[in-house]
Structures are given as structure tokens and as C-alpha cells.
Scaffold this motif. Structure first.
Motif, short mmCIF file in Angstrom:
data_model
loop_
_atom_site.label_atom_id
_atom_site.label_comp_id
_atom_site.label_asym_id
_atom_site.label_seq_id
_atom_site.Cartn_x
_atom_site.Cartn_y
_atom_site.Cartn_z
N ASN A 155 -2.01 1.59 -6.39
CA ASN A 155 -1.80 1.32 -4.97
C ASN A 155 -2.78 0.26 -4.48
OD1 ASN A 155 0.29 3.05 -4.38
ND2 ASN A 155 -1.03 4.75 -3.77
N TYR A 156 -4.06 0.46 -4.84
CA TYR A 156 -5.11 -0.44 -4.38
C TYR A 156 -4.91 -1.84 -4.96
CZ TYR A 156 -9.71 -2.14 -3.10
OH TYR A 156 -10.74 -2.87 -2.57
N TYR A 157 -4.54 -1.90 -6.24
CA TYR A 157 -4.28 -3.19 -6.90
C TYR A 157 -3.16 -3.94 -6.19
CZ TYR A 157 -3.35 -6.58 -10.60
OH TYR A 157 -3.17 -7.74 -11.30
N ILE A 158 -2.08 -3.23 -5.89
CA ILE A 158 -0.93 -3.86 -5.22
C ILE A 158 -1.35 -4.33 -3.82
CG2 ILE A 158 1.39 -3.44 -4.28
CD1 ILE A 158 1.83 -1.46 -6.58
N PHE A 159 -2.11 -3.46 -3.12
CA PHE A 159 -2.57 -3.80 -1.78
C PHE A 159 -3.36 -5.11 -1.80
CE2 PHE A 159 -5.89 -3.58 1.51
CZ PHE A 159 -5.09 -3.52 2.64
N LYS A 160 -4.26 -5.25 -2.78
CA LYS A 160 -5.08 -6.46 -2.90
C LYS A 160 -4.21 -7.69 -3.16
CE LYS A 160 -9.30 -5.51 -2.13
NZ LYS A 160 -9.94 -6.28 -1.03
N GLN A 161 -3.18 -7.51 -4.00
CA GLN A 161 -2.30 -8.62 -4.36
C GLN A 161 -1.44 -9.08 -3.18
OE1 GLN A 161 -1.69 -10.00 -7.76
NE2 GLN A 161 -3.75 -9.16 -7.97
N LEU A 162 -1.05 -8.12 -2.34
CA LEU A 162 -0.08 -8.44 -1.28
C LEU A 162 -0.73 -8.61 0.09
CD1 LEU A 162 2.82 -5.96 -2.18
CD2 LEU A 162 2.42 -8.27 -3.05
N GLN A 163 -2.04 -8.38 0.14
CA GLN A 163 -2.79 -8.39 1.40
C GLN A 163 -2.53 -9.66 2.23
OE1 GLN A 163 -6.93 -8.01 0.55
NE2 GLN A 163 -7.35 -6.71 2.32
N SER A 164 -2.49 -10.80 1.54
CA SER A 164 -2.39 -12.06 2.27
C SER A 164 -0.95 -12.38 2.72
CB SER A 164 -2.93 -13.21 1.42
OG SER A 164 -2.20 -13.27 0.22
N ALA A 165 0.00 -11.63 2.19
CA ALA A 165 1.38 -11.81 2.67
C ALA A 165 1.48 -11.13 4.03
CB ALA A 165 2.37 -11.18 1.69
N ASN A 166 2.26 -11.68 4.92
CA ASN A 166 2.32 -11.17 6.28
C ASN A 166 3.35 -10.03 6.39
OD1 ASN A 166 1.75 -10.96 8.97
ND2 ASN A 166 3.22 -12.57 9.56
N ILE A 167 3.07 -8.92 5.70
CA ILE A 167 4.00 -7.78 5.71
C ILE A 167 3.22 -6.50 5.98
CG2 ILE A 167 5.70 -8.73 4.09
CD1 ILE A 167 4.21 -6.86 1.98
N SER A 168 3.91 -5.43 6.34
CA SER A 168 3.19 -4.17 6.45
C SER A 168 3.30 -3.42 5.13
CB SER A 168 3.72 -3.34 7.62
OG SER A 168 4.98 -2.83 7.32
#
Lengths: 205, 205
Positions: A155-168
Motif C-alpha cells: 500500500n505504502y509503495y503504491i501510495f509513494k508511486q502515485l502521490q504526485s498524480a492528481n487522484i484520490s
């Protein structure tokens, strides 16, 4: 138990015991069961498994097991294409589909990050997920991974990868199962369910 | 769980769920495990099982599973040919062999009489047993069948068939397992172990 009366039987037990959760005693029981079956039935059994591995396809979009290039869910026009639920494997897709509560798309990781088992992000369909999200069109990514250390790490890895995308980015709710007694709930779940309490909603309205 | 995303997967789950003790959830887990394996490994798995069923032989004398016409035990000159132990299937042969306490021959019934499962004496290797005993050469038949109603029924059937042959017919000793507490032994076993008490033997002598 190491000397079987037949090397054919021994090889078969060896192969069956490679299956997860099947020890040598169970493997022997399965082999003896197969010996009692019709020859045609056993041939079908073996051929079906070989065919499964040889001919299986994975959906190009969500990586779920599929008979076609694009699976039924991904090609369904009624599905909400802005909603993406990230799951470990096909069993989770089946489980969520059975709830009839979700009408978005899926992304099947085919595993979760587990240093103990030597599974890293590179072994999963992580790149495909990141590309998909940064292409736009997706509003929300729901993380529906197991509630284990490995699941949390992923979960944390995915969060870090997608953080900069403007999505929730959301995770499925964790808490006390419907119908469970507080008394018998483990402390971690109960503790977290108090920390993560939600506003009371009047179900009648 | 009835709509899988792939008919290949569904067929494979159907086949795996035919195995004894394997439900549809476990079958799906096994199918997904096989999908993660190497294609060659899965092909070997399937072919081994087909080969087992196709090429297996049963020993002409004892009906045990064997690679040859006559199994290793039956063709071993060191074995006591006057002693015949009647067992349900190959697993019992393995279990008894592992004790290193028995040096006679075996007779594998390939089942026991079970009206519930539709298994009669005609489905077993009973004729062969009777012929073997009445041919002479055998001094003692040891009945080593399960301690169930079906086992007792089969014991009694064999006893009736062999009664007129001039041999001794014995059953393996039933009683309290070595290391078991009397307190936790079931009443039937404890009761019978008192009825069938044996003379005390001084182990030191």
C-alpha cells in the motif's frame, strides 16, 4: 514413509506434494484416489491442468485471468472507468464481484511485495499500474490489499508511486466485521476501529 | 463463487475440486499456484499423473501397487511365506513396513466391505485371498483392517471364508496406544482393553 512399492507412485506423490498445503500423506491419498478413477477421467484431469497453464491469457488492461485479450470486466461499457481497485490476485476480484457493491475496474498486482518470499515490486504489475494512472482518466485508486505487513508495505509503495498524480487514493475500510462481538475481536483491530471511528449515519434516511 | 473470469480456469477448478478433501476454494488456490509455476513443471505434473494411472501395475500375488509383475516384498526370499497380513490398501503396507516388526507377506484387499459406499466382497481381491489360503503353504492370516464397523464386517466375512482352512486367523491387537493416558481413552477402547487383557510379560527377561 520413503520406500513406496512403485517408482511411478513415488514420482506422482512427489509431484502432488509440491502443491501448496499438500503434504506427502495427503499426496499419497490423492494418488490412490486417482488410481481408482477411470483412465479417461484421469487423462482429462492431467490434460486440463496442462492446458490451463499453456493457454491461459491475462487481460492486457487489468492483468486478471481471462479467455480474451481484454477481460469481461474491462470491456463492459457499464463499468465506471474512473474508479480503479488494486487487488492481489483473481480471488480478490471474485470476492469483491460477489458483493455486488463495486462497479469500477480492477488492477490485479499478481502478488504483493514480500521480502521474505523474495517478491519485489518488479515482480508485480506495478509499472503497468503507474502508467495507467499517469495517463489520466482515473479519479480514484482504491487499495484492497491484505491487512498484513506485506499488504501495508505494498500500500505504502503504491501510495509513494502515485502521490504526485492528481487522484484520490483510498483503502477499503478496516474494522470490526459485521456480526462480530467486540469481546472476541483482536486488540489491534478493536484499537484501530476506535482511532478510525466514522460519523454515525442514520440508516433509515 | 460461480463466475470465474475464464472458462479455462473454471474447468481446471472443476477438475481439482473432484479430488477428495478439496473444495472449490482450495481448488482455485491450487489452480492459481499452478499458473505461477513454470510451463514445463506444470506439464510434468499433468503427465506424471496421466502416466501413473496408465502404467501402474498391481502385484499378481499380493495386489499391492508395483512396477513389476511381482512386487519387491513378494519376491524377497527372506520373507516368511507362511505368514499373510490382510490390509485395506497400500498405505497400510507402508505403515506396517515402517514398524520393521513384520517379515511375512501381505494381501491387499483394495478396499473393505462397505454397503454404504456400495463396496461388496466382489469388488475386493477376496477370491484371490481365499484361493491363496486354500492352496496351502500359509500357516497364519493376520487381519489388519481398520477398527470400524466396515473393518469388523470385513474381518468377519474373511473369517467365515477361511474358517474351514486349517490355519490360524488372528487380528492385530487393539487397545490403548503406547503413551496414552487412560483418562483420555474412549470408553469402548478402554472397556475392550480390560476384556482382552494379556498376561504380564517381564520386559527385562
Amino acid at each position: 514413509m520413503n520406500t513406496y512399492s512403485s517408482s511411478l507412485l513415488e514420482t506422482a506423490v512427489d509431484e502432488l506434494a509440491k502443491l501448496p498445503g499438500i503434504g506427502r500423506k495427503t499426496a499419497l491419498r490423492l494418488a490412490l484416489h486417482l488410481l481408482r478413477q477411470d483412465e479417461v477421467a484421469v487423462e482429462n484431469f492431467g490434460k486440463t491442468i496442462i492446458k490451463l497453464r499453456k493457454e491461459i491469457k491475462f487481460c492486457k488492461h487489468c492483468h486478471n485471468i481471462s479467455d480474451e485479450e481484454i477481460c469481461e470486466i474491462c470491456s463492459d461499457p457499464k463499468r465506471d472507468k474512473g474508479l480503479l481497485c488494486v487487488v492481489e490476485d483473481v480471488r480478490d476480484v471474485l470476492a469483491i464481484e460477489n458483493t455486488n457493491q463495486y462497479k469500477g475496474l480492477y488492477h490485479v498486482l499478481n502478488g504483493i511485495i514480500s521480502p521474505m518470499e523474495g517478491i519485489s515490486a518488479a515482480d508485480l504489475t506495478m509499472d503497468s499500474l503507474v502508467k495507467k494512472v499517469f495517463k489520466g482518466n482515473i479519479d480514484e485508486v482504491i487499495l484492497a490489499l491484505p491487512t498484513t505487513i506485506e499488504g501495508d508495505t505494498t500500500n505504502y509503495y503504491i501510495f509513494k508511486q502515485l502521490q504526485s498524480a492528481n487522484i484520490s487514493i483510498t483503502t477499503i475500510a478496516r474494522g470490526i466485521a459485521i456480526g462480530d462481538e467486540l469481546e472476541y475481536t483482536d486488540e489491534v483491530t478493536l484499537g484501530r476501529s476506535i482511532l478510525n471511528r466514522t460519523p454515525f449515519k442514520d440508516a433509515e434516511k
